[in-house]
Structures are given as C-alpha cells and as structure tokens.
Design a protein around this motif. Sequence first.
Motif, PDB file in Angstrom:
ATOM      1  N   LEU A 117      -3.591   4.966  12.867  1.00  0.00           N
ATOM      2  CA  LEU A 117      -3.887   3.672  12.242  1.00  0.00           C
ATOM      3  C   LEU A 117      -4.719   2.825  13.204  1.00  0.00           C
ATOM      4  CD1 LEU A 117      -1.489   4.804  10.562  1.00  0.00           C
ATOM      5  CD2 LEU A 117      -0.753   2.451  10.220  1.00  0.00           C
ATOM      6  N   THR A 118      -5.999   3.140  13.280  1.00  0.00           N
ATOM      7  CA  THR A 118      -6.901   2.448  14.201  1.00  0.00           C
ATOM      8  C   THR A 118      -7.583   1.242  13.560  1.00  0.00           C
ATOM      9  OG1 THR A 118      -8.671   3.977  13.569  1.00  0.00           O
ATOM     10  CG2 THR A 118      -7.353   4.554  15.507  1.00  0.00           C
ATOM     11  N   MET A 119      -7.505   1.125  12.243  1.00  0.00           N
ATOM     12  CA  MET A 119      -8.143   0.017  11.531  1.00  0.00           C
ATOM     13  C   MET A 119      -7.285  -1.241  11.632  1.00  0.00           C
ATOM     14  SD  MET A 119      -6.160   2.074   9.592  1.00  0.00           S
ATOM     15  CE  MET A 119      -7.345   3.314   9.050  1.00  0.00           C
ATOM     16  N   PRO A 120      -7.856  -2.418  11.347  1.00  0.00           N
ATOM     17  CA  PRO A 120      -7.040  -3.637  11.309  1.00  0.00           C
ATOM     18  C   PRO A 120      -5.931  -3.519  10.265  1.00  0.00           C
ATOM     19  CG  PRO A 120      -9.377  -4.184  11.322  1.00  0.00           C
ATOM     20  CD  PRO A 120      -9.291  -2.708  11.111  1.00  0.00           C
ATOM     21  N   VAL A 121      -4.724  -3.941  10.638  1.00  0.00           N
ATOM     22  CA  VAL A 121      -3.553  -3.818   9.766  1.00  0.00           C
ATOM     23  C   VAL A 121      -2.871  -5.177   9.629  1.00  0.00           C
ATOM     24  CG1 VAL A 121      -1.326  -2.686   9.398  1.00  0.00           C
ATOM     25  CG2 VAL A 121      -3.188  -1.431  10.516  1.00  0.00           C
ATOM     26  N   LEU A 122      -2.533  -5.533   8.398  1.00  0.00           N
ATOM     27  CA  LEU A 122      -1.671  -6.673   8.140  1.00  0.00           C
ATOM     28  C   LEU A 122      -0.282  -6.155   7.781  1.00  0.00           C
ATOM     29  CD1 LEU A 122      -1.146  -9.742   7.567  1.00  0.00           C
ATOM     30  CD2 LEU A 122      -1.710  -9.223   5.177  1.00  0.00           C
ATOM     31  N   VAL A 123       0.722  -6.601   8.529  1.00  0.00           N
ATOM     32  CA  VAL A 123       2.111  -6.351   8.165  1.00  0.00           C
ATOM     33  C   VAL A 123       2.658  -7.666   7.616  1.00  0.00           C
ATOM     34  CG1 VAL A 123       4.398  -5.687   8.984  1.00  0.00           C
ATOM     35  CG2 VAL A 123       2.367  -4.586   9.958  1.00  0.00           C
ATOM     36  N   VAL A 124       3.011  -7.679   6.330  1.00  0.00           N
ATOM     37  CA  VAL A 124       3.481  -8.908   5.690  1.00  0.00           C
ATOM     38  C   VAL A 124       4.893  -8.655   5.168  1.00  0.00           C
ATOM     39  CG1 VAL A 124       2.239  -8.272   3.555  1.00  0.00           C
ATOM     40  CG2 VAL A 124       3.067 -10.610   3.884  1.00  0.00           C
ATOM     41  N   CYS A 125       5.825  -9.520   5.567  1.00  0.00           N
ATOM     42  CA  CYS A 125       7.224  -9.245   5.290  1.00  0.00           C
ATOM     43  C   CYS A 125       7.987 -10.549   5.072  1.00  0.00           C
ATOM     44  CB  CYS A 125       7.829  -8.482   6.472  1.00  0.00           C
ATOM     45  SG  CYS A 125       9.400  -7.675   6.124  1.00  0.00           S
ATOM     46  N   LEU A 131      -5.888  -2.117   6.285  1.00  0.00           N
ATOM     47  CA  LEU A 131      -4.637  -1.619   5.750  1.00  0.00           C
ATOM     48  C   LEU A 131      -3.635  -2.771   5.649  1.00  0.00           C
ATOM     49  CD1 LEU A 131      -3.352   1.157   4.958  1.00  0.00           C
ATOM     50  CD2 LEU A 131      -2.488   1.286   7.305  1.00  0.00           C
ATOM     51  N   ILE A 132      -2.903  -2.829   4.548  1.00  0.00           N
ATOM     52  CA  ILE A 132      -1.901  -3.876   4.312  1.00  0.00           C
ATOM     53  C   ILE A 132      -0.556  -3.195   4.083  1.00  0.00           C
ATOM     54  CG2 ILE A 132      -1.182  -5.738   2.780  1.00  0.00           C
ATOM     55  CD1 ILE A 132      -4.338  -5.789   2.049  1.00  0.00           C
ATOM     56  N   ASP A 182     -15.764   3.351   0.206  1.00  0.00           N
ATOM     57  CA  ASP A 182     -15.544   2.211   1.114  1.00  0.00           C
ATOM     58  C   ASP A 182     -14.547   1.277   0.437  1.00  0.00           C
ATOM     59  OD1 ASP A 182     -15.854   0.570   3.297  1.00  0.00           O
ATOM     60  OD2 ASP A 182     -17.630  -0.437   2.510  1.00  0.00           O
ATOM     61  N   PHE A 183     -13.327   1.224   0.949  1.00  0.00           N
ATOM     62  CA  PHE A 183     -12.279   0.461   0.270  1.00  0.00           C
ATOM     63  C   PHE A 183     -11.205   0.057   1.272  1.00  0.00           C
ATOM     64  CE2 PHE A 183     -11.260   4.934   0.121  1.00  0.00           C
ATOM     65  CZ  PHE A 183      -9.906   4.993   0.438  1.00  0.00           C
ATOM     66  N   ASP A 184     -10.422  -0.938   0.875  1.00  0.00           N
ATOM     67  CA  ASP A 184      -9.224  -1.328   1.606  1.00  0.00           C
ATOM     68  C   ASP A 184      -8.015  -0.747   0.874  1.00  0.00           C
ATOM     69  OD1 ASP A 184     -10.577  -2.925   3.552  1.00  0.00           O
ATOM     70  OD2 ASP A 184     -10.799  -4.500   2.047  1.00  0.00           O
ATOM     71  N   LEU A 185      -6.911  -0.645   1.591  1.00  0.00           N
ATOM     72  CA  LEU A 185      -5.720   0.003   1.037  1.00  0.00           C
ATOM     73  C   LEU A 185      -4.477  -0.756   1.479  1.00  0.00           C
ATOM     74  CD1 LEU A 185      -4.250   2.467  -0.308  1.00  0.00           C
ATOM     75  CD2 LEU A 185      -4.400   3.601   1.930  1.00  0.00           C
ATOM     76  N   GLY A 186      -3.512  -0.849   0.583  1.00  0.00           N
ATOM     77  CA  GLY A 186      -2.258  -1.482   0.966  1.00  0.00           C
ATOM     78  C   GLY A 186      -1.162  -1.174  -0.019  1.00  0.00           C
ATOM     79  N   GLY A 187       0.036  -1.614   0.333  1.00  0.00           N
ATOM     80  CA  GLY A 187       1.156  -1.396  -0.559  1.00  0.00           C
ATOM     81  C   GLY A 187       2.378  -2.153  -0.099  1.00  0.00           C
ATOM     82  N   PHE A 188       3.382  -2.131  -0.954  1.00  0.00           N
ATOM     83  CA  PHE A 188       4.645  -2.780  -0.653  1.00  0.00           C
ATOM     84  C   PHE A 188       5.749  -1.738  -0.626  1.00  0.00           C
ATOM     85  CE2 PHE A 188       8.595  -4.979  -1.549  1.00  0.00           C
ATOM     86  CZ  PHE A 188       8.514  -6.053  -0.676  1.00  0.00           C
ATOM     87  N   PHE A 227      -5.993 -12.432   5.004  1.00  0.00           N
ATOM     88  CA  PHE A 227      -6.301 -11.303   5.889  1.00  0.00           C
ATOM     89  C   PHE A 227      -7.638 -10.665   5.518  1.00  0.00           C
ATOM     90  CE2 PHE A 227      -5.828  -6.590   6.338  1.00  0.00           C
ATOM     91  CZ  PHE A 227      -5.929  -6.518   7.721  1.00  0.00           C
ATOM     92  N   LEU A 228      -7.858 -10.440   4.237  1.00  0.00           N
ATOM     93  CA  LEU A 228      -9.059  -9.749   3.795  1.00  0.00           C
ATOM     94  C   LEU A 228     -10.323 -10.579   3.985  1.00  0.00           C
ATOM     95  CD1 LEU A 228      -7.706  -8.162   0.484  1.00  0.00           C
ATOM     96  CD2 LEU A 228      -8.186  -6.971   2.625  1.00  0.00           C
TER      97      LEU A 228
END
Length: 250
Positions: free
Chosen positions: A194-202, A123-124, A97-103, A247-248
Amino acid sequence: MTIEPQFFDARDGVRLAWREMGEGLPLILLHGLFSNAEVNWIKFGTAARIAEAGYRVIMPDLRIHGSSEAPHEPDHYPPDILVQDLQDLVAHLGLADFDLGGFSLGARTSVRAVVAGMRPRRLILGGMGLAGLAGWAKRGQFFQRVIADYDSAKRGDDIWLSVQFMKTMKIDRVAARLLLDSFTDTAPALLDALTMPVLVVCGDQDQDNGSAGELVAALADARLATIPGTHMSSVTRPDLGEAIAAFLTA
C-alpha cells in the motif's frame, strides 16, 4: 434516491450488480458485510456528497449481497473471490485510472486487491483497524456464530444486532457461510504494497476491527479521519462523505 442497478457476469458466470452516481474521476466504493451499495453509500447521502466533489462513484453489490447473485455451490467461493469480482468489474468498465475504497469488509477487500496487484491512485479504508486485516480468523468466527445461532439468538446476546441486520437485509445464510470461508488474513508485512496515499476513516466509538491508529502507523502514506459513531452508526452520518470528499480533493 433510487438508482437502478446495472449488471455484468463475473469470470465464473455469477451475475453481479453495480450502481453509479455522478461524473468525473472514477471512485469504486465497496460496502460492508451483509450490507449493500444502497444502504452503505446511497441512503445516507455519502455517494451524493462525493459525486458533488466531481467523482463518478461506482458502487457494486458484493457477491451474495443486494442485487447480486448468491450461489450455493462451493466452487463459486475460492479464496479472495471478492477480489476477483472487483478485478472483473474494473475490466468490464475498462477502468485504468481510479480511486478505490470501502467500509469494513469493503475496506478489507480493497486491501486484498492492492496486495494482489491492483494499483488505485488513492485508497480509502473505512471502519478498519490493523486487527481487522491481520486477525480476520477471529472476526470470522464471530460471524460464523451469527449464522449458526441465527434462529436461537436472544436480545442481549453479543450477536443479536448482527442477526437482526442479516434478517433486515435478507441475507442468504448458505451463501454467507461459503463467502466467509473465502476470506483470508492479511499479514502486516503485506501492507508494504500500500504505497499510495491512504485515508483511514473510523468512528470514534468503533473498535470492531481493532485500532484505526495502529493501521495508520503500519502504512507508508496514511492519514486518520475520526468521525462520530460506532461501527454501525458512523456510515449513517454526513461526516463520512465529508471526510472522503476532503481526502480526494486535497
């Protein structure tokens, strides 16, 4: 702050590194191309801000980057090898059970992992637009030119800054070329995964991977956070950690 790396062996025997900060819910963060965990997440305080919000921030050095190995044999670079490495890290740490993201590349790898079946809670996607996923081939040509013209690039060339960054980060060019060849495009239809909540940060001056707004519009449950900066400078600002933490914890 200096955080010593920990190591594990990927399925093909390549030794890969990761660093951790904080305690609580796990969040895996993947850095950008030619960067590493220390520069992308630790140096400018992003990981510390997220850890303060109650998270165990797990930050691998992707294959050929940072403290991870950079083999020269083509067999170590099948399609989506970075997704395989991420799957191996999740298995090594026993995460369920974890969150995932990247740049940038980390965001692209996160999307490819979800398309391949990984199911993080949230997802980030940092520094990413729709074109950076669907049109990787064009972006990849740019970086192949960075490697090919590494010794001849001149100040003012469109590749100059990328060449300087590669030199600063001491990137192995043979391994980098092989890794670039392992990347594939992500057709917009595949984003249905990608059905989970997603943050797009730019960054507000970042168009390196296309339009972040277009990416948000293509996703089922996404929100956009615009922060100051270009593709290179936005990761150095406290706004990035603030946006992710908000977001989290929302």
